[in-house]
Design an enzyme around this catalytic site. Structure first.
Site, PDB file in Angstrom:
ATOM      1  N   HIS A  14      41.284  29.085   7.780  1.00  0.00           N
ATOM      2  CA  HIS A  14      41.740  27.822   8.368  1.00  0.00           C
ATOM      3  C   HIS A  14      41.094  27.612   9.744  1.00  0.00           C
ATOM      4  O   HIS A  14      40.579  26.532  10.031  1.00  0.00           O
ATOM      5  CB  HIS A  14      43.269  27.846   8.487  1.00  0.00           C
ATOM      6  CG  HIS A  14      43.853  26.621   9.097  1.00  0.00           C
ATOM      7  ND1 HIS A  14      44.497  25.667   8.356  1.00  0.00           N
ATOM      8  CD2 HIS A  14      43.912  26.192  10.389  1.00  0.00           C
ATOM      9  CE1 HIS A  14      44.923  24.685   9.158  1.00  0.00           C
ATOM     10  NE2 HIS A  14      44.577  24.998  10.406  1.00  0.00           N
ATOM     11  N   GLU A  15      41.105  28.656  10.571  1.00  0.00           N
ATOM     12  CA  GLU A  15      40.575  28.517  11.928  1.00  0.00           C
ATOM     13  C   GLU A  15      39.051  28.398  11.938  1.00  0.00           C
ATOM     14  O   GLU A  15      38.490  27.646  12.740  1.00  0.00           O
ATOM     15  CB  GLU A  15      41.051  29.674  12.813  1.00  0.00           C
ATOM     16  CG  GLU A  15      42.561  29.798  12.933  1.00  0.00           C
ATOM     17  CD  GLU A  15      43.310  28.505  13.229  1.00  0.00           C
ATOM     18  OE1 GLU A  15      42.739  27.593  13.879  1.00  0.00           O
ATOM     19  OE2 GLU A  15      44.476  28.384  12.804  1.00  0.00           O
TER      20      GLU A  15
END
Length: 137
Positions: free
Chosen positions: A127-128
């Protein structure tokens, strides 16, 4: 220093630039901001605090980890659909994540690492890193 969370999608959709040793304060600010939001957040990317640098902070257990210039070098064949939330928008959205990822990155002291992460930690990292690439769920 704890920073405000950026919610401007046009800003967040821009790719981040490679980080250098000059960006260590950004890494520290990311950690401070992650800790300040620990009840509702497990990861942050630098663009979420207003700086388009390839730096992420991830809660991997008791101690959060900073990854500078993280790159997924390999991943499992197995993937799954999940729903994720994000401090940069309201609600959750569906996405596909790999079960495990191998990541190369530099720590806050610019020491190089290569580790394999699985399950929820792998999901957070993906996600990051998506944030670093201008990808929003």
């Amino acid at each position: 220093m704890v920073k405000n969370i950026v919610k401007d999608t046009m800003f967040l959709m821009q790719k981040s630039q490679t980080a250098s040793k000059d960006d260590i304060q950004t890494a520290r600010d990311l950690l401070d901001t992650l800790r300040a939001n620990s009840e509702i957040c497990v990861g942050l990317a630098a663009n979420m605090i207003g700086l388009r640098k390839r730096i992420i902070a991830v809660q991997t257990g008791i101690i959060p980890v900073v990854m500078i210039n993280p790159v997924i070098t390999s991943h499992s064949q197995q993937s799954y659909e999940t729903e994720e939330g994000c401090l940069s928008h309201t609600g959750t959205r569906k996405t596909i994540r790999w079960q495990s990822v191998e990541v190369e990155y530099y720590d806050i002291n610019f020491k190089k690492h290569k580790n394999t992460y699985t399950d929820f930690t792998a999901q957070i990292i993906q996600h990051e890193i998506d944030h670093c690439n201008g990808i929003l769920i």
